[in-house]
Design a protein around this motif. Structure first.
Motif, PDB file in Angstrom:
ATOM      1  N   ARG A   1       0.820  -1.212   0.000  1.00 19.19           N
ATOM      2  CA  ARG A   1       0.000   0.000   0.000  1.00 19.19           C
ATOM      3  C   ARG A   1       0.856   1.265   0.000  1.00 19.19           C
ATOM      4  N   ASN A   2       1.909   1.269   0.780  1.00 19.68           N
ATOM      5  CA  ASN A   2       2.720   2.484   0.950  1.00 19.68           C
ATOM      6  C   ASN A   2       3.989   2.485   0.107  1.00 19.68           C
ATOM      7  N   ASP A   3       4.089   1.568  -0.840  1.00 22.18           N
ATOM      8  CA  ASP A   3       5.271   1.515  -1.703  1.00 22.18           C
ATOM      9  C   ASP A   3       4.876   1.956  -3.108  1.00 22.18           C
TER      10      ASP A   3
END
Length: 221
Positions: A111-113
């Motif tokens: 999600r945060n990459d």
């Protein structure tokens, strides 16, 4: 201290040193992902000797419309690192929902990459308009700019599926759709580095692991 005691003490001190040297020399992670879809074998002459080298297919450039209404290209999808490609249609009753439910796991894991993106291409653009895909993407919690549901010209989509990703073309009469639960991992060079059964949890676990391996190779070439 007796000689036997000195020998034992020396061995005790030596074991950790040997273990460290062994791990340093042989413990390096050398796991590398294969490359799929060979195009041809080229022969080149190096130091007077002929060497054969396999040339692998690169996914050709494309442009389709995402659920947001904007155009998305293949170059954009792989520009930050890699993307996960799949083919579906919104009215598919069983396999597509199972596959997309597994792809939700991939999205959440990364999600945060920003280096990891997902691209789901419809094979039924006559039905799967931008409005339909917007509702479909919402159903699966697709993150804007992360997971793209793409539609466009059917001929171009069929060509992408069969010529570029080399999925089997439909056979028989009637408006058969190119359809597969195969999920592909595409690297920043446009080459396919993994193929997975998108409805199988264990195979999607492998996909998640191999995304991590590919990202590691970017950081440690």
């Amino acid at each position: 201290m007796r000689p036997q005691q000195i020998l034992v003490l020396g061995l005790i001190l030596l074991v950790p040193v040997l273990a460290f040297l062994f791990l340093k020399s042989f413990g390096t992670n050398r796991y590398a992902l294969p490359t799929f879809l060979p195009d041809r074998v080229d022969s080149t002459q190096v130091d007077g000797k002929w060497q054969r080298d396999t040339v692998f297919h690169r996914i050709g450039e494309f442009q389709f419309t995402a659920q947001s209404g904007r155009k998305v290209t293949g170059t954009e999808l792989r520009s930050k690192g890699l993307y996960v490609a799949s083919f579906f249609f919104a009215t598919c009753p069983g396999a597509c929902p199972r596959m997309n439910s597994q792809l939700v796991r991939v999205q959440e894991k990364f999600r945060n990459d920003p280096r990891v993106r997902l691209a789901s291409f419809t094979v039924d653009p006559a039905h799967d308009s931008v409005a339909v895909l917007a509702r479909y993407a919402e159903e699966y919690g697709a993150i804007a700019g992360k997971w793209f549901f793409l539609t466009g010209d059917k001929t171009a989509l069929d060509r992408l599926a069969t010529t570029e990703f080399r999925l089997p073309a439909p056979t028989g009469a009637g408006p058969a759709l190119v359809h597969s639960q195969t999920v592909f991992l595409v690297d920043r060079n446009g080459q396919v580095r993994g193929r997975y059964e998108g409805t199988d949890e264990k195979d999607v676990n492998r996909l998640i692991t191999e995304i991590g391996v590919l990202l590691y190779t970017y950081e440690h070439p």
